[in-house]
Motif scaffolding. Structure first.
Motif, PDB file in Angstrom:
ATOM      1  N   PRO A  28       0.824  -1.215   0.000  1.00 38.70           N
ATOM      2  CA  PRO A  28       0.000   0.000   0.000  1.00 38.70           C
ATOM      3  C   PRO A  28       0.856   1.261   0.000  1.00 38.70           C
ATOM      4  O   PRO A  28       1.824   1.362   0.751  1.00 38.70           O
ATOM      5  CB  PRO A  28      -0.803  -0.133   1.300  1.00 38.70           C
ATOM      6  N   GLN A  29       0.501   2.217  -0.844  1.00 35.32           N
ATOM      7  CA  GLN A  29       1.254   3.462  -0.936  1.00 35.32           C
ATOM      8  C   GLN A  29       0.835   4.493   0.091  1.00 35.32           C
ATOM      9  O   GLN A  29       1.490   5.521   0.255  1.00 35.32           O
ATOM     10  CB  GLN A  29       1.131   4.034  -2.350  1.00 35.32           C
ATOM     11  N   GLU A  30      -0.258   4.227   0.768  1.00 36.58           N
ATOM     12  CA  GLU A  30      -0.679   5.108   1.860  1.00 36.58           C
ATOM     13  C   GLU A  30      -1.488   4.297   2.861  1.00 36.58           C
ATOM     14  O   GLU A  30      -2.007   3.230   2.542  1.00 36.58           O
ATOM     15  CB  GLU A  30      -1.508   6.280   1.330  1.00 36.58           C
ATOM     16  N   GLY A  31      -1.575   4.818   4.060  1.00 33.88           N
ATOM     17  CA  GLY A  31      -2.338   4.132   5.100  1.00 33.88           C
ATOM     18  C   GLY A  31      -1.534   3.065   5.814  1.00 33.88           C
ATOM     19  O   GLY A  31      -0.409   2.738   5.435  1.00 33.88           O
ATOM     20  N   ALA A  32      -2.136   2.521   6.856  1.00 37.34           N
ATOM     21  CA  ALA A  32      -1.473   1.528   7.697  1.00 37.34           C
ATOM     22  C   ALA A  32      -1.402   0.173   6.998  1.00 37.34           C
ATOM     23  O   ALA A  32      -2.236  -0.162   6.154  1.00 37.34           O
ATOM     24  CB  ALA A  32      -2.226   1.382   9.018  1.00 37.34           C
ATOM     25  N   TYR A  33      -0.393  -0.583   7.360  1.00 34.52           N
ATOM     26  CA  TYR A  33      -0.264  -1.959   6.893  1.00 34.52           C
ATOM     27  C   TYR A  33       0.656  -2.721   7.844  1.00 34.52           C
ATOM     28  O   TYR A  33       1.445  -2.121   8.578  1.00 34.52           O
ATOM     29  CB  TYR A  33       0.303  -2.029   5.467  1.00 34.52           C
ATOM     30  N   VAL A  34       0.553  -4.038   7.838  1.00 39.30           N
ATOM     31  CA  VAL A  34       1.482  -4.918   8.540  1.00 39.30           C
ATOM     32  C   VAL A  34       2.165  -5.762   7.478  1.00 39.30           C
ATOM     33  O   VAL A  34       1.511  -6.488   6.742  1.00 39.30           O
ATOM     34  CB  VAL A  34       0.764  -5.827   9.554  1.00 39.30           C
ATOM     35  N   LEU A  35       3.482  -5.643   7.376  1.00 45.05           N
ATOM     36  CA  LEU A  35       4.254  -6.394   6.383  1.00 45.05           C
ATOM     37  C   LEU A  35       4.934  -7.566   7.076  1.00 45.05           C
ATOM     38  O   LEU A  35       5.656  -7.384   8.056  1.00 45.05           O
ATOM     39  CB  LEU A  35       5.299  -5.491   5.729  1.00 45.05           C
ATOM     40  N   ALA A  36       4.686  -8.776   6.567  1.00 51.10           N
ATOM     41  CA  ALA A  36       5.220  -9.994   7.184  1.00 51.10           C
ATOM     42  C   ALA A  36       6.175 -10.692   6.223  1.00 51.10           C
ATOM     43  O   ALA A  36       5.731 -11.360   5.287  1.00 51.10           O
ATOM     44  CB  ALA A  36       4.075 -10.924   7.567  1.00 51.10           C
ATOM     45  N   PRO A  37       7.491 -10.535   6.393  1.00 52.53           N
ATOM     46  CA  PRO A  37       8.468 -11.140   5.479  1.00 52.53           C
ATOM     47  C   PRO A  37       8.954 -12.513   5.957  1.00 52.53           C
ATOM     48  O   PRO A  37       8.835 -12.862   7.136  1.00 52.53           O
ATOM     49  CB  PRO A  37       9.628 -10.139   5.488  1.00 52.53           C
ATOM     50  N   SER A  38       9.558 -13.239   5.040  1.00 57.04           N
ATOM     51  CA  SER A  38      10.281 -14.449   5.402  1.00 57.04           C
ATOM     52  C   SER A  38      11.562 -14.042   6.134  1.00 57.04           C
ATOM     53  O   SER A  38      11.994 -12.889   6.060  1.00 57.04           O
ATOM     54  CB  SER A  38      10.612 -15.274   4.149  1.00 57.04           C
ATOM     55  N   THR A  80      12.115   7.554  14.640  1.00 55.47           N
ATOM     56  CA  THR A  80      11.745   6.909  13.375  1.00 55.47           C
ATOM     57  C   THR A  80      10.448   6.122  13.483  1.00 55.47           C
ATOM     58  O   THR A  80      10.045   5.460  12.523  1.00 55.47           O
ATOM     59  CB  THR A  80      12.879   5.978  12.899  1.00 55.47           C
ATOM     60  N   GLY A  81       9.784   6.188  14.634  1.00 58.00           N
ATOM     61  CA  GLY A  81       8.476   5.566  14.768  1.00 58.00           C
ATOM     62  C   GLY A  81       8.483   4.060  14.879  1.00 58.00           C
ATOM     63  O   GLY A  81       7.491   3.400  14.541  1.00 58.00           O
ATOM     64  N   MET A  82       9.596   3.471  15.346  1.00 58.74           N
ATOM     65  CA  MET A  82       9.623   2.027  15.546  1.00 58.74           C
ATOM     66  C   MET A  82       8.624   1.649  16.634  1.00 58.74           C
ATOM     67  O   MET A  82       8.284   2.450  17.503  1.00 58.74           O
ATOM     68  CB  MET A  82      11.028   1.553  15.916  1.00 58.74           C
ATOM     69  N   VAL A  83       8.150   0.411  16.595  1.00 54.74           N
ATOM     70  CA  VAL A  83       7.092  -0.021  17.501  1.00 54.74           C
ATOM     71  C   VAL A  83       7.680  -0.915  18.592  1.00 54.74           C
ATOM     72  O   VAL A  83       8.255  -1.962  18.286  1.00 54.74           O
ATOM     73  CB  VAL A  83       6.000  -0.796  16.737  1.00 54.74           C
ATOM     74  N   PRO A  84       7.566  -0.509  19.876  1.00 51.67           N
ATOM     75  CA  PRO A  84       8.138  -1.332  20.953  1.00 51.67           C
ATOM     76  C   PRO A  84       7.276  -2.550  21.248  1.00 51.67           C
ATOM     77  O   PRO A  84       6.057  -2.518  21.134  1.00 51.67           O
ATOM     78  CB  PRO A  84       8.147  -0.366  22.145  1.00 51.67           C
ATOM     79  N   VAL A  85       7.946  -3.634  21.652  1.00 55.30           N
ATOM     80  CA  VAL A  85       7.237  -4.843  22.054  1.00 55.30           C
ATOM     81  C   VAL A  85       8.006  -5.464  23.206  1.00 55.30           C
ATOM     82  O   VAL A  85       9.236  -5.448  23.218  1.00 55.30           O
ATOM     83  CB  VAL A  85       7.106  -5.837  20.878  1.00 55.30           C
ATOM     84  N   ALA A  86       7.283  -5.989  24.185  1.00 53.81           N
ATOM     85  CA  ALA A  86       7.931  -6.525  25.380  1.00 53.81           C
ATOM     86  C   ALA A  86       7.343  -7.879  25.729  1.00 53.81           C
ATOM     87  O   ALA A  86       6.211  -8.207  25.360  1.00 53.81           O
ATOM     88  CB  ALA A  86       7.740  -5.568  26.562  1.00 53.81           C
ATOM     89  N   ARG A  87       8.143  -8.673  26.449  1.00 46.91           N
ATOM     90  CA  ARG A  87       7.613  -9.904  27.020  1.00 46.91           C
ATOM     91  C   ARG A  87       6.683  -9.499  28.158  1.00 46.91           C
ATOM     92  O   ARG A  87       7.055  -8.763  29.053  1.00 46.91           O
ATOM     93  CB  ARG A  87       8.745 -10.783  27.582  1.00 46.91           C
ATOM     94  N   SER A  88       5.462  -9.990  28.117  1.00 52.66           N
ATOM     95  CA  SER A  88       4.493  -9.589  29.128  1.00 52.66           C
ATOM     96  C   SER A  88       3.397 -10.626  29.213  1.00 52.66           C
ATOM     97  O   SER A  88       3.361 -11.593  28.451  1.00 52.66           O
ATOM     98  CB  SER A  88       3.909  -8.214  28.779  1.00 52.66           C
ATOM     99  N   ILE A 103      -2.090   3.419  16.797  1.00 53.33           N
ATOM    100  CA  ILE A 103      -1.084   4.391  16.375  1.00 53.33           C
ATOM    101  C   ILE A 103      -0.811   4.261  14.876  1.00 53.33           C
ATOM    102  O   ILE A 103      -0.693   5.255  14.159  1.00 53.33           O
ATOM    103  CB  ILE A 103       0.216   4.205  17.187  1.00 53.33           C
ATOM    104  N   LEU A 104      -0.716   3.023  14.395  1.00 52.32           N
ATOM    105  CA  LEU A 104      -0.477   2.804  12.968  1.00 52.32           C
ATOM    106  C   LEU A 104      -1.593   3.415  12.133  1.00 52.32           C
ATOM    107  O   LEU A 104      -1.345   4.087  11.124  1.00 52.32           O
ATOM    108  CB  LEU A 104      -0.367   1.306  12.673  1.00 52.32           C
ATOM    109  N   VAL A 105      -2.832   3.178  12.545  1.00 54.08           N
ATOM    110  CA  VAL A 105      -3.976   3.707  11.808  1.00 54.08           C
ATOM    111  C   VAL A 105      -4.024   5.224  11.894  1.00 54.08           C
ATOM    112  O   VAL A 105      -4.245   5.919  10.892  1.00 54.08           O
ATOM    113  CB  VAL A 105      -5.288   3.093  12.342  1.00 54.08           C
ATOM    114  N   GLU A 106      -3.796   5.761  13.087  1.00 51.74           N
ATOM    115  CA  GLU A 106      -3.865   7.210  13.285  1.00 51.74           C
ATOM    116  C   GLU A 106      -2.866   7.951  12.413  1.00 51.74           C
ATOM    117  O   GLU A 106      -3.182   8.991  11.817  1.00 51.74           O
ATOM    118  CB  GLU A 106      -3.597   7.539  14.756  1.00 51.74           C
ATOM    119  N   HIS A 107      -1.646   7.405  12.306  1.00 54.72           N
ATOM    120  CA  HIS A 107      -0.597   8.087  11.557  1.00 54.72           C
ATOM    121  C   HIS A 107      -0.401   7.528  10.151  1.00 54.72           C
ATOM    122  O   HIS A 107       0.468   8.011   9.417  1.00 54.72           O
ATOM    123  CB  HIS A 107       0.726   7.999  12.324  1.00 54.72           C
TER     124      HIS A 107
END
Length: 238
Positions: A28-38, A80-88, A103-107
């Motif tokens: 997608p050239q605009e809007g939120a997305y989740v990219l899942a690579p190998s 750079t807007g990286m997304v934090p993730v923690a063991r929880s 946050i992804l959708v908002e921005h």
């Protein structure tokens, strides 16, 4: 922040890899997305980042929450807007996923999530059994889930091997697939059965893309480390 980084990362990566992007218009050239690579080598993030940048989007990854506390590095990750993730706990993880998706959708941002959570343990470098983080994130706000595969980076830096400096500019192909259809799982982002089924669909899509690049059929069954006495360690996911 991405422009000065690109002046360093893109030319550096080009020394080692000649990247060919196939079907890049499907990102997608605009809007939120989740990219899942190998994911088969530690060189992969550079390949994926440069490919996403060349496709016109800023490459943002999931990053361990602890890294955000490191001086300078933490500032750069936040800038750079990286997304934090923690063991929880599962409840905290679910809340964190919802906050990240909002946050992804908002921005209108995209995020890159390795669905396996670490390098594949499959002996032939096919995608192994996936974790549910990418699907959970996509379902939280109906964000497009885009599969990606690439082939060639393993010749630059073999899995658990050493960086190969010669020959330079080894060919690496990157292919982007159509969004994974998660329609039947909408509203079920907290149900384990739906998350597992959606993840299986995602991993099958990635494997089929990789099959196109390699020119051989993907295995019918994903590699499961727990069935082979292997530990799944590495990058964290929600």
């Amino acid at each position: 922040m991405f422009w000065p980084l690109s002046w360093v990362v893109v030319p550096l990566t080009a020394i080692f890899a000649k990247i060919e992007i196939i079907d890049g218009h499907k990102l997608p050239q605009e809007g939120a997305y989740v990219l899942a690579p190998s994911h088969s080598t530690e060189f992969d993030p550079l390949i994926v980042a440069v490919a996403v940048w060349r496709m016109g989007r800023a490459p943002r990854f999931m990053a361990k929450e602890s890294l955000f506390k490191v001086p300078v590095l933490g500032w750069a990750l936040r800038a750079t807007g990286m997304v934090p993730v923690a063991r929880s706990s599962s409840a905290s993880a679910a809340r964190q996923t919802i906050e990240a998706s909002e946050i992804l959708v908002e921005h209108g941002r995209g995020v890159i999530v390795y669905p396996e959570g670490t390098l594949t343990r499959d002996p032939d470098l096919w995608p192994m059994r996936g974790k549910t983080g990418a699907v959970r994130l996509a379902l939280a706000d109906g964000i497009p889930l885009i599969p990606m595969a690439h082939w060639g980076a393993q010749d630059i830096l073999p899995r658990y091997g050493r960086l190969s400096f010669w020959p330079l500019r080894r060919p690496v192909q990157v292919i982007v697939g159509d969004p994974v259809d998660l329609g039947e799982y909408a509203g079920k982002g907290t149900q384990p059965a739906a998350l597992v089924a959606g993840t299986d669909r995602l991993m099958n899509a990635i494997a089929q893309l990789l099959s196109q690049l390699r020119g051989v059929p993907a295995p019918a069954k994903r590699w499961n480390p727990s069935e082979h006495g292997q530990k799944e360690t590495g990058r964290l996911e929600p």
